[in-house]
Design a protein around this motif. Sequence first.
Motif, mmCIF file in Angstrom:
data_model
loop_
_atom_site.group_PDB
_atom_site.id
_atom_site.type_symbol
_atom_site.label_atom_id
_atom_site.label_comp_id
_atom_site.label_asym_id
_atom_site.label_seq_id
_atom_site.Cartn_x
_atom_site.Cartn_y
_atom_site.Cartn_z
ATOM 1 N N LYS A 10 4.220 -8.626 10.522
ATOM 2 C CA LYS A 10 4.431 -9.043 8.837
ATOM 3 C C LYS A 10 3.419 -10.178 8.998
ATOM 4 O O LYS A 10 3.407 -11.166 9.509
ATOM 5 C CB LYS A 10 5.783 -9.278 8.599
ATOM 6 C CG LYS A 10 5.894 -9.813 6.951
ATOM 7 C CD LYS A 10 7.082 -10.285 6.742
ATOM 8 C CE LYS A 10 7.255 -10.860 5.217
ATOM 9 N NZ LYS A 10 8.500 -11.250 4.897
ATOM 10 N N GLY A 11 2.304 -9.919 7.944
ATOM 11 C CA GLY A 11 1.395 -11.083 7.991
ATOM 12 C C GLY A 11 0.281 -10.459 6.983
ATOM 13 O O GLY A 11 0.536 -9.855 6.226
ATOM 14 N N VAL A 12 -0.905 -11.159 7.499
ATOM 15 C CA VAL A 12 -2.322 -10.833 6.468
ATOM 16 C C VAL A 12 -3.069 -9.873 7.696
ATOM 17 O O VAL A 12 -2.930 -9.847 8.786
ATOM 18 C CB VAL A 12 -2.974 -11.829 6.075
ATOM 19 C CG1 VAL A 12 -2.004 -12.743 5.100
ATOM 20 C CG2 VAL A 12 -3.497 -12.764 7.223
ATOM 21 N N ASP A 127 -1.167 -9.116 2.323
ATOM 22 C CA ASP A 127 -0.164 -9.181 2.966
ATOM 23 C C ASP A 127 0.565 -7.803 3.302
ATOM 24 O O ASP A 127 0.391 -6.677 2.377
ATOM 25 C CB ASP A 127 1.031 -9.838 2.126
ATOM 26 C CG ASP A 127 0.679 -11.212 2.055
ATOM 27 O OD1 ASP A 127 0.658 -11.936 2.921
ATOM 28 O OD2 ASP A 127 1.029 -11.767 0.966
ATOM 29 N N ILE A 128 0.883 -7.498 4.606
ATOM 30 C CA ILE A 128 1.249 -6.075 4.955
ATOM 31 C C ILE A 128 2.341 -6.295 5.964
ATOM 32 O O ILE A 128 2.423 -7.250 6.633
ATOM 33 C CB ILE A 128 0.358 -5.257 5.690
ATOM 34 C CG1 ILE A 128 0.605 -3.920 6.056
ATOM 35 C CG2 ILE A 128 -0.494 -6.087 6.909
ATOM 36 C CD1 ILE A 128 0.794 -2.835 4.454
ATOM 37 N N TYR A 129 3.150 -5.275 6.007
ATOM 38 C CA TYR A 129 4.388 -5.240 6.991
ATOM 39 C C TYR A 129 4.513 -3.768 7.368
ATOM 40 O O TYR A 129 4.368 -3.133 6.897
ATOM 41 C CB TYR A 129 5.830 -5.648 6.299
ATOM 42 C CG TYR A 129 6.933 -5.326 7.100
ATOM 43 C CD1 TYR A 129 7.376 -6.046 8.152
ATOM 44 C CD2 TYR A 129 7.402 -3.912 6.917
ATOM 45 C CE1 TYR A 129 8.576 -5.793 8.901
ATOM 46 C CE2 TYR A 129 8.476 -3.471 7.810
ATOM 47 C CZ TYR A 129 9.055 -4.409 8.959
ATOM 48 O OH TYR A 129 10.085 -4.080 9.464
ATOM 49 N N PRO A 138 1.796 -5.289 -0.306
ATOM 50 C CA PRO A 138 0.735 -5.484 -1.567
ATOM 51 C C PRO A 138 -0.603 -4.745 -0.780
ATOM 52 O O PRO A 138 -1.074 -4.108 -1.782
ATOM 53 C CB PRO A 138 0.748 -6.849 -1.606
ATOM 54 C CG PRO A 138 1.981 -7.369 -1.420
ATOM 55 C CD PRO A 138 2.371 -6.845 -0.079
ATOM 56 N N ALA A 139 -0.896 -5.145 0.183
ATOM 57 C CA ALA A 139 -2.206 -4.519 0.682
ATOM 58 C C ALA A 139 -2.218 -3.218 0.712
ATOM 59 O O ALA A 139 -3.081 -2.491 0.425
ATOM 60 C CB ALA A 139 -2.722 -5.055 2.013
#
Length: 239
Positions: A10-12, A127-129, A138-139
């Motif tokens: 979980k991060g960018v 942001d992606i998980y 969102p990404a």
Amino acid sequence: MIFDNTMNFKGVGYVCFIDVLGFSNDILKNWNKKTSNPLEKILIVKKKIPGFTHIGGDDDSSSLANSYIFRLNTISDSFTFCFGFKDTPALGDLAFGLDVILKNLLYVWSTFIGQGYTIRGAIDFGDIYWDENELIGPAFINAYHFESKVAKVSRVVVSSNLNKVLKDLFSVQTSTLIGPLMHKFRKDIDGYIIVDPITLYKSPVEQKSLIEHLKKMRDDAPIGICQEKEIRDTSHIIN
């Protein structure tokens, strides 16, 4: 099919979503075809995707790759490449991650052209998980939106978020990695930044082969809307 070097993140990071144009129609018409079977063709491409090469030594604590996470997720004719950063990325990290995404993207694009298909896609940064089963964020939503609503033809579009990253990267041209990245993008006729199709080939021989495949796809595509949707004018690749 899922390939990654971590189960949870979980991060960018970068998210590239692509769809293979012409594949669904081929599956419906030629599922039981003995030669040039569409199922066999797409499985071969998936098995040979470069992925992410681990960098550094055997000790992960001393490895440069310890800060980078790559994931490939495929469902039928849709591909998602993700490259995440465990820590706040510096410009060099951003350049390296984008280079990894582009290498995988260009391999898939050029290989599918050789198989009689082309692709449409988009790349976002945000942001992606993901975990073993899920890919959420969102990404991913932005990349999917740009692919389905903005790209419209066979091209790979840069999102507004990624466009901001490119501006920061390309303001620094001293890096041996950032400099070459500048030549992999260009502005399209509608103002969107896209991955330059010229980067699909490295020699006149490769260019000629890709153009011949594209012309065949154009000539074989159904007349009308379907043809325009799936196969853009070959000048998009030639010029």
